[in-house]
Design an enzyme around this catalytic site. Structure first.
Site, short mmCIF file in Angstrom:
data_model
loop_
_atom_site.label_atom_id
_atom_site.label_comp_id
_atom_site.label_asym_id
_atom_site.label_seq_id
_atom_site.Cartn_x
_atom_site.Cartn_y
_atom_site.Cartn_z
N LYS A 4 -8.72 -3.29 9.70
CA LYS A 4 -7.61 -2.96 10.48
C LYS A 4 -7.39 -2.44 11.77
CE LYS A 4 -4.05 0.80 9.75
NZ LYS A 4 -3.48 1.76 8.93
N GLU A 39 0.74 -1.21 0.27
CA GLU A 39 0.08 -0.01 -0.06
C GLU A 39 0.82 1.37 -0.03
OE1 GLU A 39 -1.53 1.97 3.75
OE2 GLU A 39 -1.70 -0.15 4.36
#
Length: 210
Positions: free
Chosen positions: A130, A41
């Site tokens: 997350k 990411e």
């Protein structure tokens, strides 16, 4: 099950690239891939993030999945998706971002901390959450969360290193997000991409053994 979630559960590590210089970015990505990393990411508060995401999709799309991090609102989600991001990760829970991703078939893994936030995220359509900031919360917190919430895919982010990665998975993490402990920016600046690859390989081998 969403195919990107399958990738997360299989490969278990998301490399977080924050603040990386554009001129060093491609070599860093190559080094991580050579070390076995398959999900990367680029955070949206990195200068030139959309251009990097687009370029990495073209250069590395056959070998790795490229996503966007720090997607704090729909505007950032729109920028990331337009650049070709294959998944979106946030430090926060924004149900509009989840809806935006779902409408386009893109996995969204929002940042959560409390049980209420976790359940709200899953009800909103998140494929995984997350859990952040794990460096502060600690693995004991994750283990307690797993009691009532045993079937939620959790990406634990913050505080993971070679000494405790096994503890994260033992406490119930399905995957971990890693920034500076995986990508040493001093090595990147010095052009020591061999060291980046070696460290990536050590972490991917450790994760694969769990």
């Amino acid at each position: 099950m969403n195919s990107m979630l399958n990738e997360l559960l299989e490969h278990k590590i998301v490399a977080i690239l924050r603040g990386i210089e554009d001129g060093r970015a491609d070599d860093t990505a190559r080094a991580l891939i050579d070390g076995g990393i398959r999900l990367m990411e680029i955070t949206m508060n990195t200068d030139g993030a959309p251009a990097m995401i687009s370029r990495w999709r073209e250069k590395f799309g056959a070998e790795a999945r490229i996503g966007a991090g720090t997607v704090i609102d729909v505007r950032k989600a729109e920028e990331a998706v337009a650049a070709g991001a294959q998944f979106l990760i946030s430090p926060n829970l924004d149900e509009e971002v989840i809806a935006y991703g779902r409408g386009r078939g893109i996995s969204v893994w929002p940042g959560v901390m409390t049980p209420t936030e976790i359940v709200k995220a899953i009800k909103a359509g998140a494929d995984a959450v997350k859990l952040f900031p794990m460096g502060t919360l600690g693995t004991g917190y994750l283990k307690e969360i797993r009691g009532p919430l045993n079937d939620v895919p959790i990406l634990a982010t913050g505080g993971v290193d070679m000494h405790n990665i096994k503890d994260y998975f033992a406490a119930g993490a399905n995957a971990v997000g890693m920034g500076g402990k995986l990508v040493n920016m001093e090595w990147v600046k010095e052009g020591r991409f061999d060291l980046v690859t070696d460290r990536a390989r050590a972490f991917t081998e450790a994760a694969a053994s769990l």
